[in-house]
Design an enzyme around this catalytic site. Structure first.
Site, PDB file in Angstrom:
ATOM      1  N   CYS A 116      94.075  65.877  16.933  1.00 62.30           N
ATOM      2  CA  CYS A 116      92.933  65.902  17.752  1.00 62.30           C
ATOM      3  C   CYS A 116      91.984  67.469  17.695  1.00 62.30           C
ATOM      4  O   CYS A 116      90.816  67.656  17.966  1.00 62.30           O
ATOM      5  CB  CYS A 116      92.509  65.268  18.989  1.00 62.30           C
ATOM      6  SG  CYS A 116      93.356  63.610  18.943  1.00 62.30           S
ATOM      7  N   HIS A 253      86.487  66.869  23.077  1.00 65.26           N
ATOM      8  CA  HIS A 253      87.132  65.897  22.345  1.00 65.26           C
ATOM      9  C   HIS A 253      87.072  64.631  22.903  1.00 65.26           C
ATOM     10  O   HIS A 253      87.223  64.661  24.227  1.00 65.26           O
ATOM     11  CB  HIS A 253      88.665  66.319  22.186  1.00 65.26           C
ATOM     12  CG  HIS A 253      89.306  65.098  21.315  1.00 65.26           C
ATOM     13  ND1 HIS A 253      89.229  64.451  20.508  1.00 65.26           N
ATOM     14  CD2 HIS A 253      90.579  64.717  21.952  1.00 65.26           C
ATOM     15  CE1 HIS A 253      89.977  63.679  19.815  1.00 65.26           C
ATOM     16  NE2 HIS A 253      90.754  63.639  20.913  1.00 65.26           N
ATOM     17  N   ASN A 283      88.184  57.117  19.926  1.00 63.70           N
ATOM     18  CA  ASN A 283      88.756  58.655  19.700  1.00 63.70           C
ATOM     19  C   ASN A 283      88.914  58.609  17.754  1.00 63.70           C
ATOM     20  O   ASN A 283      89.769  57.855  17.391  1.00 63.70           O
ATOM     21  CB  ASN A 283      90.214  58.486  20.210  1.00 63.70           C
ATOM     22  CG  ASN A 283      91.018  59.703  20.053  1.00 63.70           C
ATOM     23  OD1 ASN A 283      90.395  60.787  19.129  1.00 63.70           O
ATOM     24  ND2 ASN A 283      91.984  60.154  20.913  1.00 63.70           N
TER      25      ASN A 283
HETATM   26  N1  ACO Z   1      94.595  45.904  27.897  1.00 63.75           N
HETATM   27  C1  ACO Z   1      95.172  45.566  28.771  1.00 63.75           C
HETATM   28  N2  ACO Z   1      96.118  46.174  29.443  1.00 63.75           N
HETATM   29  C2  ACO Z   1      96.805  47.023  29.002  1.00 63.75           C
HETATM   30  C3  ACO Z   1      96.181  47.877  27.879  1.00 63.75           C
HETATM   31  C4  ACO Z   1      95.283  46.944  27.168  1.00 63.75           C
HETATM   32  N3  ACO Z   1      94.589  47.428  26.147  1.00 63.75           N
HETATM   33  N4  ACO Z   1      97.179  48.857  27.567  1.00 63.75           N
HETATM   34  C5  ACO Z   1      97.978  48.769  28.275  1.00 63.75           C
HETATM   35  N5  ACO Z   1      97.743  47.919  29.577  1.00 63.75           N
HETATM   36  C6  ACO Z   1      98.578  47.627  30.613  1.00 63.75           C
HETATM   37  C7  ACO Z   1     100.110  48.221  30.537  1.00 63.75           C
HETATM   38  O1  ACO Z   1     100.921  47.384  30.022  1.00 63.75           O
HETATM   39  C8  ACO Z   1     100.327  48.311  32.136  1.00 63.75           C
HETATM   40  O2  ACO Z   1     100.737  47.164  32.335  1.00 63.75           O
HETATM   41  P1  ACO Z   1     101.848  47.126  33.625  1.00 63.75           P
HETATM   42  O3  ACO Z   1     101.737  47.802  34.508  1.00 63.75           O
HETATM   43  O4  ACO Z   1     102.150  45.605  33.695  1.00 63.75           O
HETATM   44  O5  ACO Z   1     102.995  47.593  32.999  1.00 63.75           O
HETATM   45  C9  ACO Z   1      98.961  48.614  32.706  1.00 63.75           C
HETATM   46  O6  ACO Z   1      97.970  48.188  31.564  1.00 63.75           O
HETATM   47  C10 ACO Z   1      98.549  49.982  33.097  1.00 63.75           C
HETATM   48  O7  ACO Z   1      98.973  50.919  32.052  1.00 63.75           O
HETATM   49  P2  ACO Z   1      98.775  52.610  32.157  1.00 63.75           P
HETATM   50  O8  ACO Z   1      99.523  53.030  30.843  1.00 63.75           O
HETATM   51  O9  ACO Z   1      99.405  52.868  33.572  1.00 63.75           O
HETATM   52  O10 ACO Z   1      97.257  52.630  32.254  1.00 63.75           O
HETATM   53  P3  ACO Z   1      96.553  53.965  32.569  1.00 63.75           P
HETATM   54  O11 ACO Z   1      95.623  54.115  33.436  1.00 63.75           O
HETATM   55  O12 ACO Z   1      97.577  55.290  32.452  1.00 63.75           O
HETATM   56  O13 ACO Z   1      95.675  54.147  31.140  1.00 63.75           O
HETATM   57  C11 ACO Z   1      95.616  55.233  28.982  1.00 63.75           C
HETATM   58  C12 ACO Z   1      96.004  54.116  29.835  1.00 63.75           C
HETATM   59  C13 ACO Z   1      94.127  54.771  28.702  1.00 63.75           C
HETATM   60  C14 ACO Z   1      96.273  55.109  27.591  1.00 63.75           C
HETATM   61  C15 ACO Z   1      95.508  56.451  29.749  1.00 63.75           C
HETATM   62  O14 ACO Z   1      97.118  56.742  30.068  1.00 63.75           O
HETATM   63  C16 ACO Z   1      95.032  57.443  28.965  1.00 63.75           C
HETATM   64  O15 ACO Z   1      93.933  57.736  28.474  1.00 63.75           O
HETATM   65  N6  ACO Z   1      96.008  58.482  28.270  1.00 63.75           N
HETATM   66  C17 ACO Z   1      95.320  59.532  27.476  1.00 63.75           C
HETATM   67  C18 ACO Z   1      95.928  59.250  26.140  1.00 63.75           C
HETATM   68  C19 ACO Z   1      94.999  59.289  25.219  1.00 63.75           C
HETATM   69  O16 ACO Z   1      93.795  59.458  25.462  1.00 63.75           O
HETATM   70  N7  ACO Z   1      95.050  59.285  24.002  1.00 63.75           N
HETATM   71  C20 ACO Z   1      94.552  59.154  22.915  1.00 63.75           C
HETATM   72  C21 ACO Z   1      95.087  60.100  21.996  1.00 63.75           C
HETATM   73  S1  ACO Z   1      95.472  61.561  22.481  1.00 63.75           S
HETATM   74  C22 ACO Z   1      94.281  62.643  22.511  1.00 63.75           C
HETATM   75  O17 ACO Z   1      93.368  62.222  21.616  1.00 63.75           O
HETATM   76  C23 ACO Z   1      94.258  63.849  23.278  1.00 63.75           C
END
Ligand code: ACO
Length: 326
Positions: A116, A253, A283
Site C-alpha cells: 500500500c 492511503h 482499498n
Molecule cells: N462481516 C461481519 N462480521 C465480520 C466481518 C464481516 N465482513 N469480518 C469480521 N467480522 C466479525 C469477526 O469475525 C468478529 O466476530 P467475533 O467477535 O464473533 O469473533 C467481529 O466481526 C469483530 O471483528 P474485529 O476483527 O474485532 O473487527 P474490527 O473492529 O477490528 O474491524 C477491521 C476489523 C475492519 C479489519 C479492522 O481491524 C481494520 O480496519 N484493520 C486495519 C486493517 C486494514 O484496513 N487492512 C487493509 C489492508 S492494510 C492497509 O492497507 C494498511
C-alpha cells in the site's frame, strides 16, 4: 538557492467497469452493509474482469495522465509501476505497459513492490531520478487487481479490497528551494521487517509456487497504521518547513475510514481537508493515493498551487509520505 523539483504535470485514473456493493458481498459471505460501512467506511468497490489485467488498468490511467500532461508517450524518460499484483512473475509489468503505451525503445521500466506504500515509494524513486538529472519526465503508475489474490470465502478480508489504477507524470522544473515551489518538496520512506507476518499474501514463487491470498492481523495493522501514517506526514512537513496549518489537503492511503479520521485528528486537520474515496473504491493498495488525487483534480477540488501531503502504510510493514505543491 535554485534546485530541481519534480512537478506533477499530469494525472490519470481508471476503475474497472464492474462494481460490487456491500449488499452484493452479503450474498457471497456472512456479512452486511451495516457491518462493512460502520467498521471500514466502504460501500462498494470495483472488480476487474477475468481477462482484465493489472497492465490493462495501468495503461488506461497512464493514457489519461499523458493526455492531461499534454505530452506524448515519446516524451517519457522512465516508467515506474507500483504493484503487488503483476501480470507475470517476471518480467516487470512496467515493461508491458511501456510496450502498450509505445514508449521509446530504451526507456527504463521497473516495478516497485511496497504494497500500500507503493505509490509513495515509486514517487520517491522517480523524484530522485529527476533531481539527479537521470530523467526529465517520469511516468509513475500504481495499479492493482487485488480481487485476484482475495479469498472470496473469507469475510475478514474480502470486504476490504478493490481494483483500480492511478498515475502521474512528473517533469523536472527549476525551483527556488522554498516551500513556495511547485513540485515534490519532501519525501520519506520507511520499513519495519519485524512486522512481515502481520499482513501478507500467504503464498509466493519461492515458497508455495502460488500467488496466495491476502491475510492480515487487522488489529495490529490498525494500531500501527495510525501511528506510522501520522509520523510520515509530520516528518515530510518538517522536512519541507511547513506545518499542518499550511496544508490544503491530506491524501492518506485509503485502508479504513476510521484510520483516516484518526490520522486527520492527530495532525489537527479539519475533516474537510482530508480526501476520502474509500466509500466507492475500497482499498486498492498502491493505487489509492493517485486514484484519489486524480479524481479530486478532475473534480476541480485540488488545484494548482495547493499544498498536499500523501501518506501511506502497508505490508512489510512499509510506510512513507510526500509533501507536494501541486
Ligand atoms: N462481516 C461481519 N462480521 C465480520 C466481518 C464481516 N465482513 N469480518 C469480521 N467480522 C466479525 C469477526 O469475525 C468478529 O466476530 P467475533 O467477535 O464473533 O469473533 C467481529 O466481526 C469483530 O471483528 P474485529 O476483527 O474485532 O473487527 P474490527 O473492529 O477490528 O474491524 C477491521 C476489523 C475492519 C479489519 C479492522 O481491524 C481494520 O480496519 N484493520 C486495519 C486493517 C486494514 O484496513 N487492512 C487493509 C489492508 S492494510 C492497509 O492497507 C494498511
Amino acid at each position: 538557492m535554485t534546485c530541481i523539483r519534480s512537478e506533477i504535470i499530469g494525472h490519470g485514473h481508471y476503475l474497472p467497469a464492474k462494481e460490487l456493493t456491500n449488499d452484493d458481498l452479503a450474498k457471497i459471505v456472512d456479512t452486511s452493509d451495516e457491518w462493512i460501512s460502520t467498521r471500514t467506511g466502504i460501500k462498494s468497490r470495483h472488480v476487474a474482469a477475468e481477462d482484465e489485467y493489472t497492465s490493462d488498468l495501468a495503461v488506461k490511467a497512464a493514457q489519461m495522465a499523458i493526455r492531461t500532461a499534454n505530452i506524448s508517450a515519446e516524451d517519457i524518460d522512465a516508467i515506474v509501476l507500483a504493484t503487488v499484483t503483476p501480470d507475470n512473475t517476471t518480467p516487470a509489468t512496467s515493461a508491458k505497459i511501456a510496450g502498450k503505451l509505445g514508449l521509446k525503445v530504451g526507456t527504463p521500466a521497473f516495478d516497485i513492490s511496497a504494497a500500500c506504500s507503493g505509490f509513495v515509494y515509486a514517487l520517491t524513486m522517480a523524484d530522485n531520478m529527476i533531481r539527479l538529472a537521470q530523467a526529465k519526465t517520469v511516468l509513475v503508475v500504481s495499479a492493482e487487481t487485488l480481487s485476484k489474490i482475495t479469498d472470496w470465502t473469507d469475510r475478514n478480508t474480502c470486504v476490504l479490497f478493490g481494483d483500480g489504477a492511478g498515475a502521474v507524470v512528473l517533469r523536472a522544473k527549476e525551483g527556488n528551494g522554498t516551500s513556495e515551489d511547485t513540485g515534490i518538496l519532501a519525501t520519506k520512506i520507511y520499513a519495519d521487517g519485524s512486522q512481515y507476518d502481520n499482513l501478507l499474501s500467504n503464498g509466493g514463487v519461492s515458497t508455495t509456487q502460488t500467488a496466495g491470498h491476502l491475510w492480515m492481523n487487522g488489529k495490529e495493522v490498525f494500531k500501527y497504521a495510525i501511528n506510522s501514517l501520522t509520523q510520515a506526514a509530520e516528518e515530510v512537513m518538517s522536512m519541507g518547513g511547513v506545518t499542518s496549518q499550511d496544508l490544503d489537503w491530506l491524501i492518506p492511503h485509503q485502508a479504513n475510514v476510521r484510520i483516516i479520521s484518526g490520522v486527520g485528528q492527530k495532525l489537527g486537520l479539519p475533516e474537510e481537508k482530508v480526501i476520502v474515496t474509500i466509500d466507492h473504491q475500497a482499498n486498492t493498495s498502491a493505487a489509492t493515493i493517485p486514484l484519489a488525487l486524480s479524481e479530486s483534480m478532475e473534480k476541480g477540488l485540488i488545484k494548482k498551487g495547493d499544498l498536499v501531503v500523501f501518506n501511506a502504510m502497508g505490508a512489510g510493514f512499509t510506510w512513507g509520505g510526500a509533501l507536494v505543491r501541486i
